[in-house]
Write an enzyme that holds these catalytic residues in place. Structure first.
Site, short mmCIF file in Angstrom:
data_model
loop_
_atom_site.label_atom_id
_atom_site.label_comp_id
_atom_site.label_asym_id
_atom_site.label_seq_id
_atom_site.Cartn_x
_atom_site.Cartn_y
_atom_site.Cartn_z
N SER A 1 0.91 -1.09 -0.16
CA SER A 1 0.04 -0.12 -0.12
C SER A 1 0.92 1.18 0.06
O SER A 1 1.68 1.43 -1.03
CB SER A 1 -0.79 0.06 1.04
OG SER A 1 -2.08 1.03 1.07
N ASP B 1 -9.24 -4.64 -6.21
CA ASP B 1 -8.99 -3.81 -5.35
C ASP B 1 -10.07 -2.72 -5.20
O ASP B 1 -9.98 -1.89 -6.04
CB ASP B 1 -7.42 -3.11 -5.51
CG ASP B 1 -7.04 -2.51 -4.10
OD1 ASP B 1 -7.91 -2.11 -3.28
OD2 ASP B 1 -5.68 -2.37 -4.27
N HIS C 1 -7.62 -5.38 -1.40
CA HIS C 1 -6.41 -4.74 -1.07
C HIS C 1 -5.60 -5.57 -0.40
O HIS C 1 -4.25 -5.42 -0.32
CB HIS C 1 -6.92 -3.12 -0.24
CG HIS C 1 -5.86 -2.56 0.02
ND1 HIS C 1 -4.93 -1.73 -1.03
CD2 HIS C 1 -5.07 -1.68 0.94
CE1 HIS C 1 -4.05 -1.07 -0.46
NE2 HIS C 1 -4.25 -1.23 0.73
#
Length: 427
Positions: free
Chosen positions: A275, A348, A382
């Protein structure tokens, strides 16, 4: 201003003004008073745990010696605090819950670097404790992995730390420096003093998770996990105004510390993150030659696609267009001259890290002649959940590190001395 205020309210009364109990910076971990403990009521909801006009507070207990979780009794009338329990070396012991109405029997979760977490029942009045569980080591073959908290400073004096993992039986003098993986996640601060505070414990059990970097210690790497990458902006300055320069300072500092200890081969160091850590990785490869390769998972690389702010950046793209370009590694893709592995969930739904981000950066690098690989994990968001995705992710990362780091030819100069922009060290 990072201020956090805790008030006592009186429900049902319009005349009673909120009463301020605590006010502090949420960045200042060392002075965090803790969070109120709760208990589940008959209706299934959590309510404050109270005792004759007092409530109980628990927290990580961050300190210069590392985290030392605590339980405190706070008198709501006298505003006085009494500490009932605090974790002591050589244990990392975290409060779980009180088991009696008198709040004297405290269940805790205790561990050491070599002993897995087990539950302990403490009698706070008698000062005694007894073990409740005896869970065995979940992976005894890794019990000999060496773990140490290392502390060092970056070029501007901000203190940093990381957790160093070394293979079982490794000896620096005998075996020499190792190929290395640095795993990190940058965080913003408004003060250098807060940025330098520790947020770990030297006594926690060595956990091996598929999600992080620790498994690669079994593959012959030195691993610098949870390396501190603070981004500081004091006074009128915002942290992101010097984001790239501070990233490079952080990266250079952690490599230099590993080299000083004789465990890190400065010419074979990879950097990785998930991330915002992936965003960090791409920026480090674009703006320094410190690292031989990178692993970037589920990141965002073009900040114009997150125009209303990101992380703690409150300025919009229209207020600070130059900042968005300055911080976007996509805008500097021609400078990424080290191999980068991009992994992303194909579904995602995190608005800051849509899959398009990795697809577009890969397209740019491919068109520019860079070395990049794009791996899309079907039906993953994610974070990755399926066994197939996780095992494939681990295989991809292992192959990437083996090809571009462990087996890399040592032809570079002292990469830890490379500076942001303009360095001549070849990669």
């Amino acid at each position: 201003d990072r201020a956090l205020r805790v008030h006592r309210l009186t429900p049902g009364s319009l005349d009673a003004a909120p009463e301020l109990l605590f006010e502090y910076s949420f960045e200042d971990r060392y002075n965090d008073p803790g969070r109120p403990m709760t208990v589940r009521n008959d209706a299934g909801y959590n309510e404050l745990l109270l005792d004759n006009g007092a409530m109980f507070l628990t927290g990580q207990g961050a300190s210069p010696e590392g985290n030392r979780p605590f339980v405190r009794r706070f008198d709501l009338t006298a505003k006085e605090t009494m500490e009932l329990f605090r974790s002591e070396a050589p244990f990392y012991e975290r409060p779980v819950a009180f088991l009696d109405d008198a709040s004297t029997e405290l269940l805790t979760r205790r561990e050491t670097t070599t002993e897995p977490p087990n539950y302990v029942l403490r009698d706070l009045d008698a000062g005694t404790d007894r073990a409740v569980t005896a869970f065995p080591h979940p992976y005894p073959e890794l019990a000999a992995v060496q773990k140490e908290t290392v502390e060092y400073e970056r070029a501007d004096g901000v203190p940093l730390s990381a957790t160093l993992y070394l293979p079982p039986g490794y000896d620096a003098e005998r075996d020499g420096p190792l190929p290395t993986l640095v795993w990190a996640y940058p965080r913003e601060y408004k003060s250098a003093s807060a940025a330098g505070q520790r947020s770990d414990s030297p006594y926690q059990f060595t956990r091996v998770s598929y999600w992080g970097a620790v498994p690669y210690v079994t593959r012959g790497y030195a691993v610098l996990d949870n390396a501190a990458f603070p981004i500081v902006g004091e006074g009128e300055a915002e942290p992101n105004d010097s984001f790239r320069e501070q990233l490079v300072m952080n990266g250079a500092a952690v490599i230099e510390e590993g080299v000083r200890r004789g465990v890190v081969d400065s010419e074979r160091v990879a950097v990785g993150g998930h991330s915002y850590g992936a965003f960090m990785t791409a920026n480090l490869l674009a703006h320094s030659d410190l690292f031989r390769a990178g692993i970037a998972r589920s990141g965002a690389y073009n900040r114009t696609l997150t125009p209303f702010g990101f992380q703690r950046e409150e300025r919009t793209y229209w207020q600070a267009p130059d900042l968005y370009a300055y911080m976007s590694p996509f805008m500097h893709a021609e400078k990424i001259n080290e191999p980068i592995l991009l992994i992303h969930g194909q579904a995602d739904n995190n608005p800051g890290t849509f899959t398009l981000q990795s697809e577009r950066l890969y397209g740019a690098l491919n068109g520019l002649g860079g070395t990049a690989r794009l791996v899309l994990l079907p039906a993953e968001s994610h974070g990755y959940r399926s066994r197939e995705s996780i095992l494939h992710m681990l295989w991809e990362q292992d192959q990437w590190l083996d090809t571009y780091v462990k087996q890399a030819e040592v032809t570079m100069g002292s990469s830890a001395e490379a500076e942001e922009e303009g360095t001549e060290a070849p990669c």
